[in-house]
Design a protein around this motif. Structure first.
Motif, PDB file in Angstrom:
ATOM      1  N   TRP A   1       0.835  -1.205   0.000  1.00  0.00           N
ATOM      2  CA  TRP A   1       0.000   0.000   0.000  1.00  0.00           C
ATOM      3  C   TRP A   1       0.868   1.253   0.000  1.00  0.00           C
ATOM      4  CZ3 TRP A   1      -0.700   3.744   3.930  1.00  0.00           C
ATOM      5  CH2 TRP A   1      -1.712   4.663   3.676  1.00  0.00           C
TER       6      TRP A   1
ATOM      7  N   THR B   1       0.982   4.142  -2.786  1.00  0.00           N
ATOM      8  CA  THR B   1       0.656   5.505  -2.389  1.00  0.00           C
ATOM      9  C   THR B   1       1.748   6.484  -2.803  1.00  0.00           C
ATOM     10  OG1 THR B   1      -0.622   4.686  -0.508  1.00  0.00           O
ATOM     11  CG2 THR B   1       0.077   6.977  -0.412  1.00  0.00           C
TER      12      THR B   1
ATOM     13  N   THR C   1      -1.600  11.798   4.392  1.00  0.00           N
ATOM     14  CA  THR C   1      -2.425  10.695   3.895  1.00  0.00           C
ATOM     15  C   THR C   1      -1.902   9.352   4.393  1.00  0.00           C
ATOM     16  OG1 THR C   1      -2.947  11.953   1.895  1.00  0.00           O
ATOM     17  CG2 THR C   1      -3.300   9.585   1.797  1.00  0.00           C
ATOM     18  N   THR C   2      -0.591   9.191   4.381  1.00  0.00           N
ATOM     19  CA  THR C   2       0.022   7.938   4.830  1.00  0.00           C
ATOM     20  C   THR C   2      -0.222   7.698   6.318  1.00  0.00           C
ATOM     21  OG1 THR C   2       1.733   8.092   3.135  1.00  0.00           O
ATOM     22  CG2 THR C   2       2.203   6.688   5.021  1.00  0.00           C
TER      23      THR C   2
ATOM     24  N   ASN D   1      -2.551   9.016   8.249  1.00  0.00           N
ATOM     25  CA  ASN D   1      -3.983   8.799   8.450  1.00  0.00           C
ATOM     26  C   ASN D   1      -4.391   7.399   7.997  1.00  0.00           C
ATOM     27  OD1 ASN D   1      -6.624   9.620   9.192  1.00  0.00           O
ATOM     28  ND2 ASN D   1      -7.084   9.927   7.028  1.00  0.00           N
ATOM     29  N   GLY D   2      -3.877   6.968   6.850  1.00  0.00           N
ATOM     30  CA  GLY D   2      -4.194   5.643   6.338  1.00  0.00           C
ATOM     31  C   GLY D   2      -3.710   4.523   7.234  1.00  0.00           C
TER      32      GLY D   2
ATOM     33  N   THR E   1      -6.025   4.348  10.293  1.00  0.00           N
ATOM     34  CA  THR E   1      -7.380   3.846  10.020  1.00  0.00           C
ATOM     35  C   THR E   1      -7.409   2.465   9.371  1.00  0.00           C
ATOM     36  OG1 THR E   1      -7.469   4.976   7.874  1.00  0.00           O
ATOM     37  CG2 THR E   1      -8.317   6.178   9.802  1.00  0.00           C
TER      38      THR E   1
ATOM     39  N   GLU F   1      -6.033   1.490   6.433  1.00  0.00           N
ATOM     40  CA  GLU F   1      -6.200   1.573   4.983  1.00  0.00           C
ATOM     41  C   GLU F   1      -5.461   0.468   4.219  1.00  0.00           C
ATOM     42  OE1 GLU F   1      -8.115   2.844   1.820  1.00  0.00           O
ATOM     43  OE2 GLU F   1      -8.408   3.715   3.797  1.00  0.00           O
TER      44      GLU F   1
ATOM     45  N   TRP G   1      -7.212  -1.706   1.371  1.00  0.00           N
ATOM     46  CA  TRP G   1      -6.647  -1.708   0.029  1.00  0.00           C
ATOM     47  C   TRP G   1      -6.387  -3.142  -0.434  1.00  0.00           C
ATOM     48  CZ3 TRP G   1      -1.852  -3.414  -1.656  1.00  0.00           C
ATOM     49  CH2 TRP G   1      -1.488  -3.048  -2.942  1.00  0.00           C
TER      50      TRP G   1
END
Length: 180
Positions: free
Chosen positions: A88, A92, A136-137, A139-140, A143, A145, A149
């Motif tokens: 991921w 990203t 973004t990384t 946060n991902g 959560t 992500e 993904w």
């Protein structure tokens, strides 16, 4: 002997449950929406209890209290088994490094052609974009992500395989009809 519900599950265990869910979808026991929801939950599951609950209402599985999910040995050595987080992160950040490298190369070529060190304008590309990717990384990762993904990638792969099989079946059916 059953596995305790609180014991941590591994990637191979999640994949085994995903395979059982796929079989239930193929048998018509789950509709596509239920399958999608359970598949996401399977890849996000932390414990065997989480995985057991996804199969509890499906025939051919043992009730949750008897823990039907047993540890599965990975088919590949652990260092070869794909890591969802690593993959991921690679996806990203994939385009970022290439674009920044091209910008720096253009800046360097122009600087060489002019014969003077110019203002480092690639920083305006790398800085803001890198900051957005960093947020973004983080946060991902917080959560979950990468697991979402990975589940999405698995669904895409399953859909691709299903489409290929359906086309193959259509070709075989056409060939058999043409032979009649």
């Amino acid at each position: 002997m059953g596995v305790p519900d609180g014991m941590r599950a591994g990637d191979a265990d999640r994949q085994a449950v995903a395979d059982k869910l796929r079989a239930s979808l193929d048998e018509g026991r789950l509709d596509l929406h239920e399958y999608d929801e359970r598949l996401q939950q399977a890849y996000a599951a932390k414990t065997y209890g989480d995985l057991d609950r996804l199969l509890a209402d499906l025939p051919g599985t043992v009730p949750t209290e008897r823990a039907q999910v047993v540890p599965v040995q990975p088919a590949q050595p652990p260092e070869v088994v794909p890591d969802a987080t690593r993959r991921w992160l690679a996806e990203t950040w994939d385009g970022y490094f290439g674009v920044v490298a091209v910008c720096v190369a253009i800046w360097a070529v122009i600087g060489i052609m002019v014969g003077d060190i110019m203002y480092f304008w690639p920083g305006w590309v790398a800085g803001p974009w890198g900051a957005v990717l960093l947020v973004t990384t983080v946060n991902g990762l917080v959560t979950g992500e990468p697991q979402k993904w990975a589940a999405k990638q698995a669904r895409k792969k399953a859909a691709k395989i299903e489409k290929r099989a359906r086309k193959q079946g259509e070709r075989e059916r056409e060939a058999s009809e043409g032979a009649d």
